[in-house]
Design a protein around this motif. Structure first.
Motif, PDB file in Angstrom:
ATOM      1  N   ILE A 176       0.852  -1.190   0.000  1.00  0.00           N
ATOM      2  CA  ILE A 176       0.000   0.000   0.000  1.00  0.00           C
ATOM      3  C   ILE A 176       0.892   1.245   0.000  1.00  0.00           C
ATOM      4  CG2 ILE A 176      -1.801   1.267   1.211  1.00  0.00           C
ATOM      5  CD1 ILE A 176      -2.682  -1.375   2.434  1.00  0.00           C
ATOM      6  N   TYR A 177       0.644   2.136  -0.970  1.00  0.00           N
ATOM      7  CA  TYR A 177       1.412   3.371  -1.104  1.00  0.00           C
ATOM      8  C   TYR A 177       0.537   4.554  -0.681  1.00  0.00           C
ATOM      9  CZ  TYR A 177       4.301   0.394  -4.085  1.00  0.00           C
ATOM     10  OH  TYR A 177       5.084  -0.619  -4.577  1.00  0.00           O
ATOM     11  N   VAL A 178       1.134   5.478   0.059  1.00  0.00           N
ATOM     12  CA  VAL A 178       0.401   6.674   0.483  1.00  0.00           C
ATOM     13  C   VAL A 178       1.111   7.906  -0.079  1.00  0.00           C
ATOM     14  CG1 VAL A 178       1.664   6.759   2.677  1.00  0.00           C
ATOM     15  CG2 VAL A 178      -0.488   8.005   2.431  1.00  0.00           C
ATOM     16  N   ARG A 179       0.312   8.784  -0.674  1.00  0.00           N
ATOM     17  CA  ARG A 179       0.796  10.092  -1.153  1.00  0.00           C
ATOM     18  C   ARG A 179       0.181  11.175  -0.258  1.00  0.00           C
ATOM     19  NH1 ARG A 179       2.356  11.187  -6.609  1.00  0.00           N
ATOM     20  NH2 ARG A 179       0.763  12.797  -6.779  1.00  0.00           N
ATOM     21  N   ILE A 180       1.045  11.934   0.404  1.00  0.00           N
ATOM     22  CA  ILE A 180       0.603  13.039   1.255  1.00  0.00           C
ATOM     23  C   ILE A 180       0.958  14.343   0.544  1.00  0.00           C
ATOM     24  CG2 ILE A 180       0.745  14.124   3.522  1.00  0.00           C
ATOM     25  CD1 ILE A 180       1.786  11.453   4.618  1.00  0.00           C
ATOM     26  N   THR A 181      -0.064  15.106   0.190  1.00  0.00           N
ATOM     27  CA  THR A 181       0.151  16.383  -0.483  1.00  0.00           C
ATOM     28  C   THR A 181      -0.003  17.506   0.532  1.00  0.00           C
ATOM     29  OG1 THR A 181      -0.726  15.481  -2.544  1.00  0.00           O
ATOM     30  CG2 THR A 181      -0.554  17.871  -2.386  1.00  0.00           C
ATOM     31  N   SER A 182       1.026  18.351   0.671  1.00  0.00           N
ATOM     32  CA  SER A 182       1.026  19.433   1.656  1.00  0.00           C
ATOM     33  C   SER A 182       0.069  20.546   1.240  1.00  0.00           C
ATOM     34  CB  SER A 182       2.448  19.982   1.809  1.00  0.00           C
ATOM     35  OG  SER A 182       2.878  20.532   0.591  1.00  0.00           O
ATOM     36  N   PRO A 183      -0.205  21.480   2.145  1.00  0.00           N
ATOM     37  CA  PRO A 183      -1.121  22.588   1.809  1.00  0.00           C
ATOM     38  C   PRO A 183      -0.661  23.423   0.623  1.00  0.00           C
ATOM     39  CG  PRO A 183      -0.837  22.437   4.193  1.00  0.00           C
ATOM     40  CD  PRO A 183       0.134  21.470   3.590  1.00  0.00           C
ATOM     41  N   ASP A 184       0.661  23.479   0.364  1.00  0.00           N
ATOM     42  CA  ASP A 184       1.127  24.266  -0.781  1.00  0.00           C
ATOM     43  C   ASP A 184       1.113  23.481  -2.083  1.00  0.00           C
ATOM     44  OD1 ASP A 184       3.168  22.531  -0.299  1.00  0.00           O
ATOM     45  OD2 ASP A 184       4.693  24.050   0.133  1.00  0.00           O
ATOM     46  N   GLY A 185       0.589  22.250  -2.057  1.00  0.00           N
ATOM     47  CA  GLY A 185       0.390  21.508  -3.293  1.00  0.00           C
ATOM     48  C   GLY A 185       1.510  20.572  -3.696  1.00  0.00           C
TER      49      GLY A 185
ATOM     50  N   GLN B 161      -9.125   8.233  -0.678  1.00  0.00           N
ATOM     51  CA  GLN B 161      -8.505   9.551  -0.561  1.00  0.00           C
ATOM     52  C   GLN B 161      -9.327  10.413   0.377  1.00  0.00           C
ATOM     53  OE1 GLN B 161      -8.428  11.750  -4.244  1.00  0.00           O
ATOM     54  NE2 GLN B 161     -10.320  10.824  -4.972  1.00  0.00           N
ATOM     55  N   ALA B 162      -8.661  11.413   0.950  1.00  0.00           N
ATOM     56  CA  ALA B 162      -9.337  12.312   1.890  1.00  0.00           C
ATOM     57  C   ALA B 162      -8.546  13.602   1.987  1.00  0.00           C
ATOM     58  CB  ALA B 162      -9.483  11.659   3.265  1.00  0.00           C
ATOM     59  N   GLU B 163      -9.212  14.666   2.413  1.00  0.00           N
ATOM     60  CA  GLU B 163      -8.562  15.936   2.701  1.00  0.00           C
ATOM     61  C   GLU B 163      -8.765  16.261   4.175  1.00  0.00           C
ATOM     62  OE1 GLU B 163      -9.849  18.960   0.079  1.00  0.00           O
ATOM     63  OE2 GLU B 163      -8.990  18.031  -1.714  1.00  0.00           O
ATOM     64  N   ILE B 164      -7.651  16.521   4.867  1.00  0.00           N
ATOM     65  CA  ILE B 164      -7.684  16.679   6.324  1.00  0.00           C
ATOM     66  C   ILE B 164      -6.998  17.987   6.704  1.00  0.00           C
ATOM     67  CG2 ILE B 164      -6.984  15.663   8.515  1.00  0.00           C
ATOM     68  CD1 ILE B 164      -6.943  12.944   7.081  1.00  0.00           C
ATOM     69  N   ALA B 165      -7.677  18.802   7.471  1.00  0.00           N
ATOM     70  CA  ALA B 165      -7.125  20.071   7.922  1.00  0.00           C
ATOM     71  C   ALA B 165      -6.306  19.848   9.183  1.00  0.00           C
ATOM     72  CB  ALA B 165      -8.240  21.071   8.201  1.00  0.00           C
ATOM     73  N   MET B 166      -5.078  20.388   9.188  1.00  0.00           N
ATOM     74  CA  MET B 166      -4.172  20.270  10.347  1.00  0.00           C
ATOM     75  C   MET B 166      -3.878  21.672  10.862  1.00  0.00           C
ATOM     76  SD  MET B 166      -3.710  16.963  10.528  1.00  0.00           S
ATOM     77  CE  MET B 166      -2.245  16.722  11.522  1.00  0.00           C
ATOM     78  N   ARG B 167      -3.939  21.813  12.164  1.00  0.00           N
ATOM     79  CA  ARG B 167      -3.643  23.106  12.774  1.00  0.00           C
ATOM     80  C   ARG B 167      -2.141  23.304  12.959  1.00  0.00           C
ATOM     81  NH1 ARG B 167      -6.932  23.897  18.117  1.00  0.00           N
ATOM     82  NH2 ARG B 167      -6.023  21.875  18.560  1.00  0.00           N
TER      83      ARG B 167
ATOM     84  N   PHE C  38       3.594   5.484   8.433  1.00  0.00           N
ATOM     85  CA  PHE C  38       4.293   6.647   8.975  1.00  0.00           C
ATOM     86  C   PHE C  38       5.142   7.341   7.904  1.00  0.00           C
ATOM     87  CE2 PHE C  38       3.469   3.877  12.532  1.00  0.00           C
ATOM     88  CZ  PHE C  38       3.157   4.727  13.581  1.00  0.00           C
ATOM     89  N   TYR C  39       5.168   8.663   8.004  1.00  0.00           N
ATOM     90  CA  TYR C  39       6.061   9.473   7.161  1.00  0.00           C
ATOM     91  C   TYR C  39       6.849  10.395   8.086  1.00  0.00           C
ATOM     92  CZ  TYR C  39       7.767  13.181   4.125  1.00  0.00           C
ATOM     93  OH  TYR C  39       8.573  14.087   3.489  1.00  0.00           O
ATOM     94  N   THR C  40       8.206  10.316   8.022  1.00  0.00           N
ATOM     95  CA  THR C  40       9.080  11.085   8.899  1.00  0.00           C
ATOM     96  C   THR C  40       9.729  12.222   8.131  1.00  0.00           C
ATOM     97  OG1 THR C  40       9.555   9.107  10.212  1.00  0.00           O
ATOM     98  CG2 THR C  40      11.072  10.964  10.428  1.00  0.00           C
ATOM     99  N   SER C  41       9.606  13.440   8.681  1.00  0.00           N
ATOM    100  CA  SER C  41      10.246  14.607   8.075  1.00  0.00           C
ATOM    101  C   SER C  41      10.180  15.757   9.080  1.00  0.00           C
ATOM    102  CB  SER C  41       9.553  14.968   6.744  1.00  0.00           C
ATOM    103  OG  SER C  41      10.242  16.002   6.101  1.00  0.00           O
ATOM    104  N   LYS C  42      10.284  16.985   8.612  1.00  0.00           N
ATOM    105  CA  LYS C  42      10.177  18.161   9.459  1.00  0.00           C
ATOM    106  C   LYS C  42       9.719  19.338   8.617  1.00  0.00           C
ATOM    107  CE  LYS C  42      15.104  19.172   8.870  1.00  0.00           C
ATOM    108  NZ  LYS C  42      16.378  19.407   9.562  1.00  0.00           N
ATOM    109  N   GLY C  43       9.414  20.420   9.292  1.00  0.00           N
ATOM    110  CA  GLY C  43       8.989  21.623   8.577  1.00  0.00           C
ATOM    111  C   GLY C  43       7.559  21.570   8.087  1.00  0.00           C
ATOM    112  N   PHE C  44       6.677  20.849   8.795  1.00  0.00           N
ATOM    113  CA  PHE C  44       5.280  20.777   8.381  1.00  0.00           C
ATOM    114  C   PHE C  44       4.599  22.121   8.661  1.00  0.00           C
ATOM    115  CE2 PHE C  44       6.333  16.346   9.681  1.00  0.00           C
ATOM    116  CZ  PHE C  44       6.229  15.774   8.418  1.00  0.00           C
ATOM    117  N   THR C  45       3.616  22.458   7.824  1.00  0.00           N
ATOM    118  CA  THR C  45       2.878  23.709   7.977  1.00  0.00           C
ATOM    119  C   THR C  45       1.389  23.421   8.155  1.00  0.00           C
ATOM    120  OG1 THR C  45       2.624  23.921   5.580  1.00  0.00           O
ATOM    121  CG2 THR C  45       4.534  24.996   6.606  1.00  0.00           C
ATOM    122  N   ALA C  46       0.720  24.342   8.827  1.00  0.00           N
ATOM    123  CA  ALA C  46      -0.716  24.179   9.042  1.00  0.00           C
ATOM    124  C   ALA C  46      -1.469  24.364   7.730  1.00  0.00           C
ATOM    125  CB  ALA C  46      -1.204  25.184  10.090  1.00  0.00           C
ATOM    126  N   GLY C  47      -2.596  23.688   7.628  1.00  0.00           N
ATOM    127  CA  GLY C  47      -3.403  23.786   6.411  1.00  0.00           C
ATOM    128  C   GLY C  47      -4.056  22.462   6.097  1.00  0.00           C
TER     129      GLY C  47
END
Length: 311
Positions: free
Chosen positions: A233-242, A305-311, A281-290
Motif C-alpha cells: 500500500i502506497y500513500v501520497r501526502i500532499t502538503s497545503p502548498d500543493g 482519498q481524503a482531505e484533512i485540515a491540520m492546525r 508513517f512518514y518522517t520529516s520536518k517543517g510541516f505547515t498548518a493547512g
C-alpha cells in the motif's frame, strides 16, 4: 693654402662619424610588443563578443521556455474548465486543482528572476497538474462508461420484463446482482482515513508544525471479491502548498502507465473476509498548518482519498 684658411679634412670626417644612429634592436623589440598587444586585443574582443552573444542566446532560450510554460499552463486551465462531472467529490477536487493552476499562473507572471533551475521547477509543477488532470479524466470516463453500461443493461432488463413476465423474477435478481458487484467492486477499498501529527517520541501533538512524523491511519475494508494475501500500500501526502511529501530518494510506483512519487509504503497481509486497521508513517520536518490531501494506492488502483485540515 688650405691650411691657412683653417680647413682640416680630418676634423670634418670625425664629426660626421660621431652623429647618433638609430638602434635597430630597439625598433624591432617595439614592433614585436605592438604585434603581441594587437593579437591580445583581438583575442579579448573576440572572447567578449562570444560571451555577449552566448548570453543573449541564453536569455532568448529562457524567454522562449517561459512563454512555452505559460502557454501550456493556459491550455491546462482551459482543459480544467471544460471538464464536466456530476460526482460531487471529483468536482470539489477539480476545483482545488484549478485554484492551484491559477496560483501558479500568478507566480509565473510575477517572476522576474529566471534561470534554468526555475524553468525546470515550473515545468515540473505544470507536469504534476497535467498528470492529476489526466487521472481525473480517466475517472470521469470510467464513471461515464459504467453509467452507460448500467443504463443499457437496465433498459435491456426492462424490455425482457415487459416482453416476458415469466422471466421478471430472474431479471430482477440478475440486475440486483450486477448493482451489488458495481457497488462493491473487485478492488480493495480504504475508509476512515485520518492523519495524526507525532513528535520525536511518537506522541500526538496538536500543532503540526511541532511534528516530526505523520501517521496515516485507515481501515482496509473486507471484500470477498478481492484476492487475499500480501498487499503493498502506497500513500501520497500532499502538503497545503500543493507538493507531494517524499524522501530524498524520491521513490515512485506505477499507476495507469505513469510513475508517481509517494510519501511512504507498507506491506500488509490482507484477509478479504474482515476489515484490517493499517497505519503508515512518514518522517520529516517543517510541516505547515493547512489542508493535507491523502491518497492511498494498491495494486495499481486508487483505493481511497481524503482531505484533512491540520492546525
Amino acid at each position: 693654402m688650405e691650411n691657412k684658411q683653417g680647413y682640416d679634412p680630418s676634423e670634418f670626417e670625425e664629426d660626421d662619424y660621431m652623429t647618433p644612429q638609430p638602434d635597430q634592436n630597439s625598433i624591432r623589440g617595439y614592433r614585436i610588443v605592438i604585434i603581441i598587444l594587437s593579437v591580445i586585443l583581438v583575442a579579448l574582443s573576440a572572447l567578449y563578443y562570444g560571451i555577449h552573444r552566448q548570453q543573449m542566446r541564453d536569455n532568448e532560450l529562457l524567454q522562449a521556455d517561459r512563454d512555452s510554460i505559460q502557454s501550456d499552463l493556459g491550455r491546462l486551465m482551459t482543459d480544467y474548465d471544460n471538464l464536466q462531472i456530476s460526482n460531487d467529490s471529483i468536482s470539489a477536487n477539480l476545483t482545488i486543482e484549478r485554484e492551484r493552476a491559477d496560483s501558479l499562473m500568478t507566480r509565473l507572471k510575477k517572476e522576474r528572476s529566471w534561470n534554468l533551475a526555475k524553468i525546470k521547477q515550473y515545468e515540473k509543477e505544470v507536469g504534476t497538474l497535467r498528470s492529476i488532470m489526466k487521472s481525473y479524466v480517466r475517472q470521469i470516463d470510467s464513471l461515464n462508461t459504467l453509467n452507460k453500461k448500467l443504463i443499457k443493461e437496465n433498459v435491456s432488463y426492462r424490455k425482457e420484463i415487459s416482453s416476458a413476465n415469466l422471466r421478471a423474477e430472474m431479471a430482477e435478481e440478475k440486475a440486483a446482482e450486477l448493482d451489488n458487484k458495481v457497488r462493491i467492486g473487485a478492488v480493495l477499498r480504504a475508509r476512515d482515513i485520518s492523519l495524526t501529527a507525532l513528535n520525536v517520541n511518537s506522541r500526538e501533538v496538536t500543532r503540526v508544525k511541532n511534528a516530526s512524523r505523520l501517521r496515516v491511519d485507515f481501515v482496509l475494508a473486507a471484500n470477498e471479491l478481492a484476492e487475499p494475501g500480501n498487499k503493498a500500500i502506497y500513500v501520497r501526502i500532499t502538503s497545503p502548498d500543493g507538493y507531494v511529501l517524499t524522501t530524498e530518494e524520491m521513490p515512485t510506483f506505477e499507476f495507469e502507465g505513469e510513475r508517481l512519487s509517494y510519501s511512504a509504503m507498507r506491506e500488509v497481509e490482507y484477509d478479504n473476509t474482515k476489515d484490517l486497521d493499517v497505519g503508515i508513517f512518514y518522517t520529516s520536518k517543517g510541516f505547515t498548518a493547512g489542508t493535507y490531501r491523502i491518497q492511498l494506492y494498491c495494486e495499481g488502483r486508487l483505493i481511497g482519498q481524503a482531505e484533512i485540515a491540520m492546525r
